[in-house]
Design a protein around this motif. Sequence first.
Motif, PDB file in Angstrom:
ATOM      1  N   LEU A   1      98.379 114.829  -4.388  1.00  0.00           N
ATOM      2  CA  LEU A   1      99.355 114.735  -5.484  1.00  0.00           C
ATOM      3  C   LEU A   1     100.547 115.636  -5.239  1.00  0.00           C
ATOM      4  O   LEU A   1     101.667 115.329  -5.626  1.00  0.00           O
ATOM      5  CB  LEU A   1      98.693 115.112  -6.814  1.00  0.00           C
ATOM      6  CG  LEU A   1      97.932 113.999  -7.514  1.00  0.00           C
ATOM      7  CD1 LEU A   1      97.398 114.512  -8.828  1.00  0.00           C
ATOM      8  CD2 LEU A   1      98.828 112.799  -7.764  1.00  0.00           C
ATOM      9  N   LEU A   2     100.297 116.781  -4.604  1.00  0.00           N
ATOM     10  CA  LEU A   2     101.386 117.722  -4.351  1.00  0.00           C
ATOM     11  C   LEU A   2     102.518 117.026  -3.597  1.00  0.00           C
ATOM     12  O   LEU A   2     103.686 117.083  -4.009  1.00  0.00           O
ATOM     13  CB  LEU A   2     100.842 118.905  -3.548  1.00  0.00           C
ATOM     14  CG  LEU A   2     101.855 119.960  -3.141  1.00  0.00           C
ATOM     15  CD1 LEU A   2     102.307 120.737  -4.360  1.00  0.00           C
ATOM     16  CD2 LEU A   2     101.262 120.915  -2.120  1.00  0.00           C
ATOM     17  N   ASP A   3     102.173 116.351  -2.520  1.00  0.00           N
ATOM     18  CA  ASP A   3     103.203 115.666  -1.738  1.00  0.00           C
ATOM     19  C   ASP A   3     103.806 114.492  -2.505  1.00  0.00           C
ATOM     20  O   ASP A   3     105.018 114.299  -2.507  1.00  0.00           O
ATOM     21  CB  ASP A   3     102.622 115.175  -0.412  1.00  0.00           C
ATOM     22  CG  ASP A   3     102.967 116.103   0.731  1.00  0.00           C
ATOM     23  OD1 ASP A   3     104.088 116.617   0.723  1.00  0.00           O
ATOM     24  OD2 ASP A   3     102.131 116.303   1.619  1.00  0.00           O
TER      25      ASP A   3
ATOM     26  N   GLU B   1     110.123 113.766  -7.311  1.00  0.00           N
ATOM     27  CA  GLU B   1     111.124 114.617  -7.965  1.00  0.00           C
ATOM     28  C   GLU B   1     112.521 114.134  -7.575  1.00  0.00           C
ATOM     29  O   GLU B   1     112.697 113.574  -6.498  1.00  0.00           O
ATOM     30  CB  GLU B   1     110.967 116.068  -7.487  1.00  0.00           C
ATOM     31  CG  GLU B   1     109.782 116.789  -8.060  1.00  0.00           C
ATOM     32  CD  GLU B   1     109.974 117.162  -9.514  1.00  0.00           C
ATOM     33  OE1 GLU B   1     110.756 118.071  -9.798  1.00  0.00           O
ATOM     34  OE2 GLU B   1     109.348 116.506 -10.360  1.00  0.00           O
ATOM     35  N   PRO B   2     113.517 114.348  -8.456  1.00  0.00           N
ATOM     36  CA  PRO B   2     114.876 113.986  -8.049  1.00  0.00           C
ATOM     37  C   PRO B   2     115.304 114.807  -6.828  1.00  0.00           C
ATOM     38  O   PRO B   2     114.868 115.957  -6.689  1.00  0.00           O
ATOM     39  CB  PRO B   2     115.716 114.335  -9.273  1.00  0.00           C
ATOM     40  CG  PRO B   2     114.850 115.180 -10.133  1.00  0.00           C
ATOM     41  CD  PRO B   2     113.448 114.855  -9.803  1.00  0.00           C
ATOM     42  N   PRO B   3     116.113 114.209  -5.924  1.00  0.00           N
ATOM     43  CA  PRO B   3     116.399 114.852  -4.636  1.00  0.00           C
ATOM     44  C   PRO B   3     116.853 116.310  -4.735  1.00  0.00           C
ATOM     45  O   PRO B   3     116.498 117.112  -3.889  1.00  0.00           O
ATOM     46  CB  PRO B   3     117.518 113.984  -4.061  1.00  0.00           C
ATOM     47  CG  PRO B   3     117.337 112.668  -4.705  1.00  0.00           C
ATOM     48  CD  PRO B   3     116.753 112.911  -6.057  1.00  0.00           C
ATOM     49  N   ARG B   4     117.586 116.666  -5.790  1.00  0.00           N
ATOM     50  CA  ARG B   4     118.111 118.034  -5.839  1.00  0.00           C
ATOM     51  C   ARG B   4     117.007 119.061  -6.097  1.00  0.00           C
ATOM     52  O   ARG B   4     117.071 120.178  -5.613  1.00  0.00           O
ATOM     53  CB  ARG B   4     119.209 118.159  -6.900  1.00  0.00           C
ATOM     54  CG  ARG B   4     120.561 118.442  -6.240  1.00  0.00           C
ATOM     55  CD  ARG B   4     121.644 118.631  -7.279  1.00  0.00           C
ATOM     56  NE  ARG B   4     121.832 117.433  -8.077  1.00  0.00           N
ATOM     57  CZ  ARG B   4     121.750 117.427  -9.413  1.00  0.00           C
ATOM     58  NH1 ARG B   4     121.508 118.537 -10.073  1.00  0.00           N
ATOM     59  NH2 ARG B   4     121.942 116.315 -10.072  1.00  0.00           N
TER      60      ARG B   4
ATOM     61  N   LEU C   1     105.190 127.627  -8.184  1.00  0.00           N
ATOM     62  CA  LEU C   1     104.057 126.732  -7.931  1.00  0.00           C
ATOM     63  C   LEU C   1     103.303 126.430  -9.226  1.00  0.00           C
ATOM     64  O   LEU C   1     103.011 125.282  -9.542  1.00  0.00           O
ATOM     65  CB  LEU C   1     103.111 127.371  -6.914  1.00  0.00           C
ATOM     66  CG  LEU C   1     101.800 126.625  -6.685  1.00  0.00           C
ATOM     67  CD1 LEU C   1     102.052 125.333  -5.934  1.00  0.00           C
ATOM     68  CD2 LEU C   1     100.805 127.474  -5.938  1.00  0.00           C
ATOM     69  N   LEU C   2     103.020 127.501 -10.008  1.00  0.00           N
ATOM     70  CA  LEU C   2     102.244 127.293 -11.229  1.00  0.00           C
ATOM     71  C   LEU C   2     103.047 126.497 -12.249  1.00  0.00           C
ATOM     72  O   LEU C   2     102.485 125.701 -13.002  1.00  0.00           O
ATOM     73  CB  LEU C   2     101.795 128.638 -11.805  1.00  0.00           C
ATOM     74  CG  LEU C   2     100.749 129.370 -10.962  1.00  0.00           C
ATOM     75  CD1 LEU C   2     100.448 130.729 -11.543  1.00  0.00           C
ATOM     76  CD2 LEU C   2      99.465 128.560 -10.865  1.00  0.00           C
ATOM     77  N   GLN C   3     104.362 126.716 -12.261  1.00  0.00           N
ATOM     78  CA  GLN C   3     105.170 125.930 -13.186  1.00  0.00           C
ATOM     79  C   GLN C   3     105.172 124.463 -12.795  1.00  0.00           C
ATOM     80  O   GLN C   3     105.125 123.584 -13.650  1.00  0.00           O
ATOM     81  CB  GLN C   3     106.594 126.470 -13.242  1.00  0.00           C
ATOM     82  CG  GLN C   3     106.766 127.338 -14.468  1.00  0.00           C
ATOM     83  CD  GLN C   3     107.966 128.230 -14.386  1.00  0.00           C
ATOM     84  OE1 GLN C   3     108.721 128.183 -13.414  1.00  0.00           O
ATOM     85  NE2 GLN C   3     108.155 129.039 -15.409  1.00  0.00           N
ATOM     86  N   PHE C   4     105.213 124.218 -11.491  1.00  0.00           N
ATOM     87  CA  PHE C   4     105.131 122.844 -11.011  1.00  0.00           C
ATOM     88  C   PHE C   4     103.812 122.213 -11.465  1.00  0.00           C
ATOM     89  O   PHE C   4     103.773 121.079 -11.956  1.00  0.00           O
ATOM     90  CB  PHE C   4     105.239 122.843  -9.483  1.00  0.00           C
ATOM     91  CG  PHE C   4     105.118 121.487  -8.866  1.00  0.00           C
ATOM     92  CD1 PHE C   4     106.202 120.628  -8.842  1.00  0.00           C
ATOM     93  CD2 PHE C   4     103.919 121.060  -8.308  1.00  0.00           C
ATOM     94  CE1 PHE C   4     106.093 119.372  -8.279  1.00  0.00           C
ATOM     95  CE2 PHE C   4     103.812 119.808  -7.747  1.00  0.00           C
ATOM     96  CZ  PHE C   4     104.900 118.957  -7.729  1.00  0.00           C
TER      97      PHE C   4
END
Lengths: 160, 223
Positions: free
Chosen positions: B86-88, B94-97, B108-111
């Motif tokens: 799922l990480l990849d 995600e939007p490119p920016r 990482l934790l916020q992601f």
Amino acid sequence: MSYYFAIIGTQDNPLFEYEFGTSKQGGDGVARFPEQARHMNQFIVHGSLDIVEEVQWANGSMYLKCIDRFYNNFVSCWMTGGNVKFLLLHAPSQPAATTTTRTSIANPTSPQTEEAIKQFFTEVYENWIKAIMSPFYHVNMEARSPIFRQRVVAAGKKYL
Amino acid sequence: MASQPTKWALGNQAPARGSSQGLRTPANGKTIYNRPLNRSRTQELSQASFAYLFGEMVSYAQRRVTDIQDLEKRLNNQGHPIGLKLLDLLLYREPPRSQLRPLNIIALLQFITTVLWKHLFARPADALEKSSNPETPDEYMITDNEPLVNQYISVPKGMDQLNCAAFVAGVIEGACDGAGFAARVTAHSMGTKTEGELWPGKTIFLVKFQPEIVEREQFLGKS
């Protein structure tokens, strides 16, 4: 221009290898590494892994651009979210073999080359995600899918 | 009866083509590589079918285990590869920016608590806290008031310690490991069984990073 593309797993283990030549400017897509230097490609790419480890923490983007150079060989890197590295070694053909007309395409760090490599990596990344989505794929397993290989070949033809 | 001959034709064709290429492809020739990675936001799965599948996964994990820790470890192992993948996938979507690899623990934790949680459970996690104990600066806590996986799970009397959200803990652990932040993640039930408790199923995911990760974090923060 000749290319050597390798995917390196999280434990510096190779997962995929592919060697090809440019298809732009009338190239035939065949790699032309000098015979006595061809076996060095793996060493050069492996040697650049140390630099990848330094650069990966300074910059959060996946495309790390050209990170290493060994004489006439340039190494570009793309780092996936799962810490898998895509490394592309690109070597402009030896100046002795050609005339002076190809000065613009020979520069491996020019923005055009960078952009082309980025597009190549982006396409490979998309297919890489599809490959690892397989429930039978475990981390650091060799990518054996023939369709994945076809897709990488097509991306190489399209952009490089 | 009209559809019968076509079915036979397909059945005969597929193995013949497969053996000539050494690879079996679907009858229409479309593999997973022909399909896009992005999907529309509204596409959701049936919770009933998930609950059924998850119930089976728990009873599968329960076979031949000796104690509750062992069972939780098995559930954790089932979730681990999902987190890695799922990480990849989610970074790609995600939007490119903002398509950036998480470089520090907080990012990482916020992601995980926003993007990953929204993908899996259609809402963000309820809280993300750092351990206030100065002796354990490597511990972080993600709170979910009502884990989706536990909705149809009733824990038997003698197994009070068991929390089947260990599966979700495995997903978190996989995502952390994949991003290069080796961690141990465990699920703990925090809701009290008393009358009038607002969130009886409240679960805290304790994320404990390895010492070398904390060390690297300090080193990167300085430079």
